[in-house]
Design a protein around this motif. Structure first.
Motif, PDB file in Angstrom:
ATOM      1  N   TRP A 127      13.768 -43.016   4.687  1.00 54.17           N
ATOM      2  CA  TRP A 127      12.913 -43.728   4.111  1.00 54.17           C
ATOM      3  C   TRP A 127      12.178 -42.957   2.770  1.00 54.17           C
ATOM      4  N   HIS A 128      11.402 -43.237   2.081  1.00 58.21           N
ATOM      5  CA  HIS A 128      10.595 -42.583   0.987  1.00 58.21           C
ATOM      6  C   HIS A 128       9.306 -43.189   0.917  1.00 58.21           C
ATOM      7  N   THR A 129       8.404 -42.341   0.356  1.00 62.31           N
ATOM      8  CA  THR A 129       7.156 -43.063  -0.059  1.00 62.31           C
ATOM      9  C   THR A 129       7.161 -43.832  -1.295  1.00 62.31           C
ATOM     10  N   ASP A 130       6.323 -45.088  -1.696  1.00 65.34           N
ATOM     11  CA  ASP A 130       6.504 -45.710  -2.686  1.00 65.34           C
ATOM     12  C   ASP A 130       5.217 -45.911  -3.411  1.00 65.34           C
ATOM     13  N   MET A 131       4.227 -45.278  -2.658  1.00 67.33           N
ATOM     14  CA  MET A 131       2.728 -45.585  -3.236  1.00 67.33           C
ATOM     15  C   MET A 131       1.898 -44.330  -2.848  1.00 67.33           C
ATOM     16  N   GLN A 132       0.914 -43.868  -3.841  1.00 62.47           N
ATOM     17  CA  GLN A 132       0.262 -42.690  -3.611  1.00 62.47           C
ATOM     18  C   GLN A 132      -1.302 -43.223  -3.849  1.00 62.47           C
ATOM     19  N   THR A 133      -2.174 -43.034  -2.907  1.00 64.35           N
ATOM     20  CA  THR A 133      -3.562 -43.279  -3.151  1.00 64.35           C
ATOM     21  C   THR A 133      -4.302 -42.015  -3.377  1.00 64.35           C
ATOM     22  N   VAL A 134      -5.352 -41.894  -4.449  1.00 62.09           N
ATOM     23  CA  VAL A 134      -6.371 -40.967  -4.515  1.00 62.09           C
ATOM     24  C   VAL A 134      -7.514 -41.423  -4.092  1.00 62.09           C
ATOM     25  N   ASP A 135      -8.244 -41.073  -2.941  1.00 63.42           N
ATOM     26  CA  ASP A 135      -9.404 -41.661  -2.087  1.00 63.42           C
ATOM     27  C   ASP A 135     -10.380 -40.733  -2.452  1.00 63.42           C
ATOM     28  N   PHE A 136     -10.226 -39.373  -2.349  1.00 64.81           N
ATOM     29  CA  PHE A 136     -11.298 -38.580  -2.452  1.00 64.81           C
ATOM     30  C   PHE A 136     -11.235 -37.341  -3.212  1.00 64.81           C
ATOM     31  N   ILE A 137     -12.241 -36.917  -3.975  1.00 72.20           N
ATOM     32  CA  ILE A 137     -12.314 -35.493  -4.571  1.00 72.20           C
ATOM     33  C   ILE A 137     -13.388 -34.916  -4.247  1.00 72.20           C
ATOM     34  N   GLN A 138     -13.240 -33.697  -4.013  1.00 77.38           N
ATOM     35  CA  GLN A 138     -14.696 -32.891  -3.453  1.00 77.38           C
ATOM     36  C   GLN A 138     -14.236 -31.465  -4.409  1.00 77.38           C
ATOM     37  N   SER A 139     -15.375 -30.834  -4.686  1.00 73.08           N
ATOM     38  CA  SER A 139     -15.379 -29.639  -5.349  1.00 73.08           C
ATOM     39  C   SER A 139     -16.164 -28.515  -4.662  1.00 73.08           C
ATOM     40  N   THR A 140     -15.875 -27.452  -4.633  1.00 72.72           N
ATOM     41  CA  THR A 140     -16.447 -26.379  -3.767  1.00 72.72           C
ATOM     42  C   THR A 140     -17.628 -25.996  -4.649  1.00 72.72           C
ATOM     43  N   ALA A 141     -18.647 -25.322  -4.040  1.00 66.50           N
ATOM     44  CA  ALA A 141     -20.131 -25.310  -4.496  1.00 66.50           C
ATOM     45  C   ALA A 141     -20.029 -24.512  -6.018  1.00 66.50           C
ATOM     46  N   ASP A 142     -18.999 -23.413  -6.261  1.00 61.23           N
ATOM     47  CA  ASP A 142     -19.038 -22.972  -7.437  1.00 61.23           C
ATOM     48  C   ASP A 142     -18.022 -23.399  -8.264  1.00 61.23           C
ATOM     49  N   ASP A 143     -17.670 -24.800  -8.150  1.00 61.95           N
ATOM     50  CA  ASP A 143     -16.689 -25.442  -8.783  1.00 61.95           C
ATOM     51  C   ASP A 143     -15.228 -24.825  -9.229  1.00 61.95           C
ATOM     52  N   GLU A 144     -15.009 -23.803  -8.419  1.00 63.77           N
ATOM     53  CA  GLU A 144     -13.681 -22.977  -8.621  1.00 63.77           C
ATOM     54  C   GLU A 144     -12.406 -23.511  -8.024  1.00 63.77           C
ATOM     55  N   VAL A 145     -12.670 -24.564  -6.922  1.00 68.32           N
ATOM     56  CA  VAL A 145     -11.539 -25.128  -6.233  1.00 68.32           C
ATOM     57  C   VAL A 145     -12.065 -26.739  -6.312  1.00 68.32           C
ATOM     58  N   LEU A 146     -11.070 -27.589  -6.605  1.00 65.39           N
ATOM     59  CA  LEU A 146     -11.075 -29.099  -6.620  1.00 65.39           C
ATOM     60  C   LEU A 146     -10.046 -29.567  -5.747  1.00 65.39           C
ATOM     61  N   MET A 147     -10.553 -30.218  -4.591  1.00 63.58           N
ATOM     62  CA  MET A 147      -9.642 -30.805  -3.644  1.00 63.58           C
ATOM     63  C   MET A 147      -9.423 -32.490  -3.886  1.00 63.58           C
ATOM     64  N   ILE A 148      -8.236 -32.581  -3.935  1.00 62.46           N
ATOM     65  CA  ILE A 148      -7.915 -34.203  -4.152  1.00 62.46           C
ATOM     66  C   ILE A 148      -7.206 -34.617  -2.894  1.00 62.46           C
ATOM     67  N   SER A 149      -7.612 -35.601  -2.608  1.00 62.78           N
ATOM     68  CA  SER A 149      -6.802 -36.165  -1.105  1.00 62.78           C
ATOM     69  C   SER A 149      -6.706 -37.611  -1.266  1.00 62.78           C
ATOM     70  N   GLY A 150      -5.826 -37.990  -0.182  1.00 64.92           N
ATOM     71  CA  GLY A 150      -5.535 -39.699  -0.136  1.00 64.92           C
ATOM     72  C   GLY A 150      -4.340 -39.780   0.645  1.00 64.92           C
ATOM     73  N   TRP A 151      -3.542 -40.697   0.389  1.00 61.45           N
ATOM     74  CA  TRP A 151      -2.390 -41.046   1.246  1.00 61.45           C
ATOM     75  C   TRP A 151      -0.965 -41.197   0.645  1.00 61.45           C
ATOM     76  N   LEU A 152       0.012 -40.952   1.155  1.00 61.15           N
ATOM     77  CA  LEU A 152       1.354 -41.386   0.611  1.00 61.15           C
ATOM     78  C   LEU A 152       1.621 -42.459   1.717  1.00 61.15           C
ATOM     79  N   TRP A 153       2.325 -43.567   0.859  1.00 66.93           N
ATOM     80  CA  TRP A 153       2.542 -44.859   1.788  1.00 66.93           C
ATOM     81  C   TRP A 153       4.027 -45.003   1.610  1.00 66.93           C
ATOM     82  N   ALA A 154       4.766 -45.568   2.802  1.00 61.82           N
ATOM     83  CA  ALA A 154       6.075 -46.047   2.701  1.00 61.82           C
ATOM     84  C   ALA A 154       6.109 -47.446   3.252  1.00 61.82           C
ATOM     85  N   SER A 155       6.210 -48.255   2.234  1.00 62.11           N
ATOM     86  CA  SER A 155       6.230 -49.707   2.367  1.00 62.11           C
ATOM     87  C   SER A 155       7.606 -50.114   3.258  1.00 62.11           C
TER      88      SER A 155
END
Length: 177
Positions: A127-155
Motif C-alpha cells: 500500500w501507499h499513502t494517497d493524501m497528506q494533511t497539514v494540520d498544525f504549524i508551530q514555531s519555536t520562541a526564537d523563530d529558528e525552527v518551524l514544525m509542520i505536522s499532519g497525517w499521511l492517509w492510505a485510503s
C-alpha cells in the motif's frame, strides 16, 4: 591493439590468437546479454509515479505566513506551501506542487535470493499513502525552527490507515565574520 596482443601472448599461430580473442569476445557478449536481460521490478517505486493521485489538504486555520529564522518565510496557502528567502528579493527556495502531497509513504515486501552467482530481487508494494494533511504549524520562541505536522492517509487500506508526520524547517546559517 589485437596485433600487439597476439605478439605479446607469443601465439605461434594466428589461429591460436584468433581463437583466444574469439573466446574472450564470447565471454564478454554473454556478460552484456545477461546484464541487459535483467529487468528490474519497477513496482517498488511505482507509488512515486506522478500520475497517481496524492492530494494535499491544508487546514484553514493555518493558512498564513510564518517566519523561519532571520531570512526565510513560509507561505501556507489553500493547496501549496512556499518557502522564500527574504534577503534575495523573495526568491523561492522550495514549493510544493499545487494540491499535491509533498510527503508520501508506502509499505512493501522484498525477497532476495542468490542463484548461480546471480543475486535476484522481487518486491511487492502492499500500500501507499494517497493524501497528506497539514494540520498544525508551530514555531519555536526564537523563530529558528518551524514544525509542520499532519497525517499521511492510505485510503486503499481497509481501515484507512493514517501515519502521523512532523517536518522541521530551520533558518539559513550564515558564516561568522
Amino acid at each position: 591493439v589485437l596485433a600487439a596482443f597476439c605478439r605479446a601472448s607469443h601465439a605461434p599461430f594466428i589461429f591460436g590468437c584468433s581463437a583466444y580473442i574469439l573466446a574472450l569476445s564470447v565471454c564478454a557478449l554473454s556478460l552484456v546479454l545477461s546484464f541487459y536481460s535483467f529487468e528490474p521490478n519497477t513496482q517498488c517505486f511505482a507509488w512515486l509515479d506522478e500520475s497517481r493521485d496524492s492530494r494535499l489538504v491544508v487546514s484553514r486555520d493555518i493558512r498564513s505566513t510564518y517566519r523561519i529564522g532571520d531570512n526565510l518565510v513560509l507561505h501556507v496557502e489553500s493547496g501549496q506551501l512556499v518557502v522564500q528567502d527574504q534577503l534575495s528579493s523573495g526568491t523561492v527556495l522550495w514549493k510544493s506542487l499545487p494540491d499535491r502531497a509533498f510527503l508520501r509513504a508506502g509499505r512493501g515486501t522484498l525477497e532476495a535470493w542468490a542463484e548461480s552467482r546471480l543475486l535476484e530481487f522481487e518486491d511487492d508494494l502492499l500500500w501507499h499513502t494517497d493524501m497528506q494533511t497539514v494540520d498544525f504549524i508551530q514555531s519555536t520562541a526564537d523563530d529558528e525552527v518551524l514544525m509542520i505536522s499532519g497525517w499521511l492517509w492510505a485510503s486503499a487500506q481497509p481501515d484507512r490507515s493514517a501515519l502521523p508526520y512532523q517536518v522541521n524547517l530551520t533558518g539559513l546559517q550564515t558564516a561568522a565574520g
